[in-house]
Design a protein around this motif. Sequence first.
Motif, PDB file in Angstrom:
ATOM      1  N   TYR A  14       0.827  -1.202   0.000  1.00 10.29           N
ATOM      2  CA  TYR A  14       0.000   0.000   0.000  1.00 10.29           C
ATOM      3  C   TYR A  14       0.862   1.252   0.000  1.00 10.29           C
ATOM      4  CZ  TYR A  14      -3.222   3.603   1.644  1.00 10.29           C
ATOM      5  OH  TYR A  14      -3.950   4.752   1.772  1.00 10.29           O
ATOM      6  N   THR A  15       1.905   1.249   0.809  1.00 12.26           N
ATOM      7  CA  THR A  15       2.787   2.415   0.900  1.00 12.26           C
ATOM      8  C   THR A  15       3.482   2.688  -0.428  1.00 12.26           C
ATOM      9  OG1 THR A  15       3.164   1.915   3.234  1.00 12.26           O
ATOM     10  CG2 THR A  15       4.737   3.388   2.144  1.00 12.26           C
ATOM     11  N   ALA A  16       3.971   1.616  -1.089  1.00 13.58           N
ATOM     12  CA  ALA A  16       4.670   1.795  -2.361  1.00 13.58           C
ATOM     13  C   ALA A  16       3.722   2.304  -3.440  1.00 13.58           C
ATOM     14  CB  ALA A  16       5.297   0.475  -2.782  1.00 13.58           C
ATOM     15  N   SER A  17       2.533   1.718  -3.524  1.00 10.69           N
ATOM     16  CA  SER A  17       1.574   2.132  -4.545  1.00 10.69           C
ATOM     17  C   SER A  17       1.112   3.565  -4.310  1.00 10.69           C
ATOM     18  CB  SER A  17       0.384   1.182  -4.547  1.00 10.69           C
ATOM     19  OG  SER A  17      -0.561   1.566  -5.507  1.00 10.69           O
ATOM     20  N   PHE A  18       0.859   3.924  -3.069  1.00 11.09           N
ATOM     21  CA  PHE A  18       0.383   5.268  -2.761  1.00 11.09           C
ATOM     22  C   PHE A  18       1.458   6.309  -3.054  1.00 11.09           C
ATOM     23  CE2 PHE A  18      -1.228   8.385   0.591  1.00 11.09           C
ATOM     24  CZ  PHE A  18      -2.176   8.911  -0.274  1.00 11.09           C
ATOM     25  N   ALA A  19       2.709   5.952  -2.736  1.00  8.07           N
ATOM     26  CA  ALA A  19       3.805   6.873  -3.024  1.00  8.07           C
ATOM     27  C   ALA A  19       3.973   7.072  -4.525  1.00  8.07           C
ATOM     28  CB  ALA A  19       5.102   6.345  -2.406  1.00  8.07           C
ATOM     29  N   SER A  20       3.768   5.989  -5.305  1.00  5.64           N
ATOM     30  CA  SER A  20       3.879   6.100  -6.765  1.00  5.64           C
ATOM     31  C   SER A  20       2.789   6.996  -7.319  1.00  5.64           C
ATOM     32  CB  SER A  20       3.799   4.705  -7.388  1.00  5.64           C
ATOM     33  OG  SER A  20       3.781   4.782  -8.780  1.00  5.64           O
ATOM     34  N   MET A  21       1.581   6.869  -6.806  1.00  4.29           N
ATOM     35  CA  MET A  21       0.485   7.708  -7.279  1.00  4.29           C
ATOM     36  C   MET A  21       0.720   9.172  -6.991  1.00  4.29           C
ATOM     37  SD  MET A  21      -2.962   5.528  -6.426  1.00  4.29           S
ATOM     38  CE  MET A  21      -3.331   4.011  -7.285  1.00  4.29           C
ATOM     39  N   LEU A  22       1.386   9.456  -5.915  1.00  2.00           N
ATOM     40  CA  LEU A  22       1.594  10.851  -5.518  1.00  2.00           C
ATOM     41  C   LEU A  22       2.796  11.487  -6.184  1.00  2.00           C
ATOM     42  CD1 LEU A  22       0.826  10.626  -1.685  1.00  2.00           C
ATOM     43  CD2 LEU A  22      -0.667  11.480  -3.491  1.00  2.00           C
ATOM     44  N   THR A  23       3.782  10.661  -6.560  1.00  2.00           N
ATOM     45  CA  THR A  23       5.046  11.228  -7.051  1.00  2.00           C
ATOM     46  C   THR A  23       5.296  10.996  -8.536  1.00  2.00           C
ATOM     47  OG1 THR A  23       6.223   9.205  -6.417  1.00  2.00           O
ATOM     48  CG2 THR A  23       6.121  10.994  -4.796  1.00  2.00           C
ATOM     49  N   VAL A  24       4.883   9.817  -9.096  1.00  2.00           N
ATOM     50  CA  VAL A  24       5.160   9.506 -10.488  1.00  2.00           C
ATOM     51  C   VAL A  24       4.090  10.123 -11.382  1.00  2.00           C
ATOM     52  CG1 VAL A  24       5.458   7.651 -12.165  1.00  2.00           C
ATOM     53  CG2 VAL A  24       6.293   7.359  -9.834  1.00  2.00           C
ATOM     54  N   GLN A  25       4.547  10.704 -12.516  1.00  2.00           N
ATOM     55  CA  GLN A  25       3.619  11.327 -13.455  1.00  2.00           C
ATOM     56  C   GLN A  25       2.828  10.237 -14.188  1.00  2.00           C
ATOM     57  OE1 GLN A  25       5.395  13.248 -16.812  1.00  2.00           O
ATOM     58  NE2 GLN A  25       3.716  14.691 -17.037  1.00  2.00           N
ATOM     59  N   GLN A  26       1.533  10.288 -14.197  1.00  2.00           N
ATOM     60  CA  GLN A  26       0.672   9.314 -14.834  1.00  2.00           C
ATOM     61  C   GLN A  26       0.274   9.810 -16.218  1.00  2.00           C
ATOM     62  OE1 GLN A  26      -0.275   6.254 -13.416  1.00  2.00           O
ATOM     63  NE2 GLN A  26       1.419   6.879 -12.081  1.00  2.00           N
ATOM     64  N   LEU A  27       0.596   8.982 -17.244  1.00  2.00           N
ATOM     65  CA  LEU A  27       0.315   9.352 -18.628  1.00  2.00           C
ATOM     66  C   LEU A  27      -0.673   8.361 -19.207  1.00  2.00           C
ATOM     67  CD1 LEU A  27       3.937  10.083 -19.883  1.00  2.00           C
ATOM     68  CD2 LEU A  27       2.260  11.722 -19.017  1.00  2.00           C
TER      69      LEU A  27
END
Length: 905
Positions: free
Chosen positions: A644-657
């Motif tokens: 959960y922590t890894a996925s949530f951090a990715s959603m907040l920091t990685v640009q979604q295209l």
Amino acid sequence: MEKAPHSILFLLLVVNFCAADQDTTRGRAEEFHVGVILDLGSLVGKVARTSISLAVEDFYMVHRNYSTRLVLHFRDSMASDVRAASAAVDLLENYKVQAIIGPQKSSEAVFVSNIGNETQVPIVSFTATSPSLTSNSMPYFVRATSNDSVQVNSIASLIKAYGWREVVLVYEDTDYGRGILPYLIDALQEIDARVPYRSVIPFSATSENIQEELYKLMTMQTRVFVVHMSSTTTSHLFTKAKEVGMMNKGFVWIITNGVANIIDSLSPPVIEAMNGVIGVRFHAPKTKNLDRFSIRWNRMYQRDNPDESPFDKLSIVGLWGYDTIWALAQAAEKVGISTAKKRKQIPSKNSTCLESMVISTNGPDLLTTIVQNKFRGLSGDFDLTDRQLQVSMFQIINVVGRGWREIGFWTAKSGLSQQLNQTGLQITGTASKLNLNPVIWPGESTEIPRGWEFPTNGKKLRVGLHTSGYPEFMKTIKDPVTNATRVSGLSIDIFEEVVKRLPFALTYDYLAFDTEDTASTWSYNDFVYQVYLQNYDIAVGDITVRYNRTSYVDFTMPYTESGVAMIVPVKENKNNDMWIFLKPLSRGMWCGSTIFFIYTGFVVWLLERLNGNGHLHEDKLERFLSRLVLLVWMFVLLVLTSSYTASFASMLTVQQLSPAVNDVHDLQKQGEYVGFHRGSYIEGLLEDIGFDRSKIRPLDTPDDFHSALSNGSKNGGVAALVLEVPYIKLFLAKYCQGYTMVGPIYKTAGFAFALPKRSPLLTDISRAILNITEGDAIIQIEKKWIGQNSCQNDDKVGGSGSITLGSFGGLFLLTGVVTTCSLIIALLTNWHNTNQKSGTEGDDQNQHRHGEKRENGHAQGDQKNEDNRDYSDTENQTKLSVPQSLNTNDDEMRDDRPKNSNLTF
């Protein structure tokens, strides 16, 4: 040598004397007059005359008691239709013949059969094979052979077996030569073989005329020739063909049965000139009667033709003539001699000899008897039921040396086969792809000819080129000084690699349809159509295989992958949702985690409750199974929390295209502009989808594509590009940032080369392309032009990335199994302990009552009972490890036992 004829004459006189002596006793046989019209100066005519004469002798030698006897009247047509007709009139008027055998040629048979129709006299020919002679138009014509059309399927099977796609027909300009054409062309069309040229040789052609026609054939690329001529013209043709070099390696000559049937009768120089020729002929089964007949026939032939050698002259034509006489003699015996003639009514004036001829009264009966007669003759089964001989088998021969050898057979039922036995056709020996024995081809070659070559006039292959919007595929530049066309690109490299792998040398010239310096106003449809117009021999470039184009050209195997897809910009997905913290886990994951959390807590509580820990003190689990369940659940919770922590951090920091659009129909509904490569068929495809023409924008180069996509549909650009997959791969290799591919939205066959319909190059080029695309060559060529760009962005951008329940299925299964098993073990243990305590209480009560009884009368027993009780208490104390005095009552023991037992689970 002089005594032999005298001996034969003496034997004949003896036979005739015996026959005459018998005739005097029973009466002389009546004469049945029969006319015979042949070209006695031709080889066929000479062979037929000997066979017919010998047949009459043999028949009446066997049937001495017949009341009728055929009397033959020979006439020489001298290969003239008029002479043949005149001979027929003479025979009918002056000799009152009741049947006519012949004439020899099909054109002569037309004239004579018309006379036979008028006089009701049967005309029986065993040499006229033209299909135009039918019983419908000539009811009194009977063909004691088969017509030429029955052999066309065997010839087509040969051509198909060897894989030849084009055939030149070489035929004589006579009824015989022309009659086979429509049937042969139809048979070739059924196997997808084309006739690009028909060579007509006049019957009176000189050697110079034939040589001139052969030179014309040498300038063509087709090398398969089917020859249908008389033996005389065929002899001249092959003699000249050898002189001009057309009997060398690479040429294919196929002769029809007209010449193949009498191949043994041709002169040795002609047979040597025909070395390598294959042909179809009728097959006469070998029998002892045929062998004996051949010996007698050779003697008579030499007697009739003392200047010629009789050996190897007898052919199937002579056997048909022999069997025809037997059929006619039997019919004459059944019908008898006509004694009355019915004359036609003679007009008062303007009458002709035909009008004054008498009509045969027994002609219809004689005709019926002839066609109903069936027997086994020297030629095989002789059956004229359909007013022509039924033949369904042909022998395939190969002319070698001064003779020929058998390479197989053909039947309508079994097709081609190597050998013939009594049970029918079958393949014997080693398996053969062609089902035929090996052939010695012209030039003494054992290699099967391709069937075509480039003309000897030095003409090169004309290769048409079309400038592509992508120079990586095709780039053409016209040199202003030398006017030469310089070309490069992936398509050119593949074409040149194909040429290297062809099994023959190929010379060619590049011809540019347009160049980089000119505007690309012509479409690819226009370019491909130039091949149909014969302006190009092949069209090379990034040409898509399309159904509508296959109606006028043939395509090679594709050399690229297929499909039509979209190039669309990608957009950034900004996460401003206040409930985004719920997105790392899917709905199923949230529900599953909650259910397992409640279930695990309930099981832990129940385990402790069963152990007597009703209050469940904090951080203090007294039961081992409770601690085990909780340990497994903590492991699952640790993994779940980390994910959960890894996925949530990715959603907040990685640009979604993600693609700006996912469906081409959405663009059409929203009225967006779309682009395509100018001149391609995509324009028509977009219109078929439903786009308005005003919403479709043609573009030329990759830079134009990039500019249009950057501007967007509202700023004079486009919302998406619709291109073929090879173009998209090139575009994304150059502009890999900000774009992605969506689709494919449409299936295509890929890029290929276009050739004229039924081009002989098609098979070889397609095989070479397959060889390239299945190996390392195509990889090297694509690397050269497309490059090894690591930023190629062909795939769609991923979705939300939520963690699903299926991803944690294994962990949830583990904790569920451990928890459930622990619960089951605890319930079973509790049930076992409960049953054990119930049994112990019952034993104590029984012992108490027994002690009271013994106290009243037995003091010694009391003392012993007391000792036993002390021992029992001591045993219980040791077993349960309870540090209490011996006076502890039962209730206290029951209360303390579960708390201090070391054996509790």
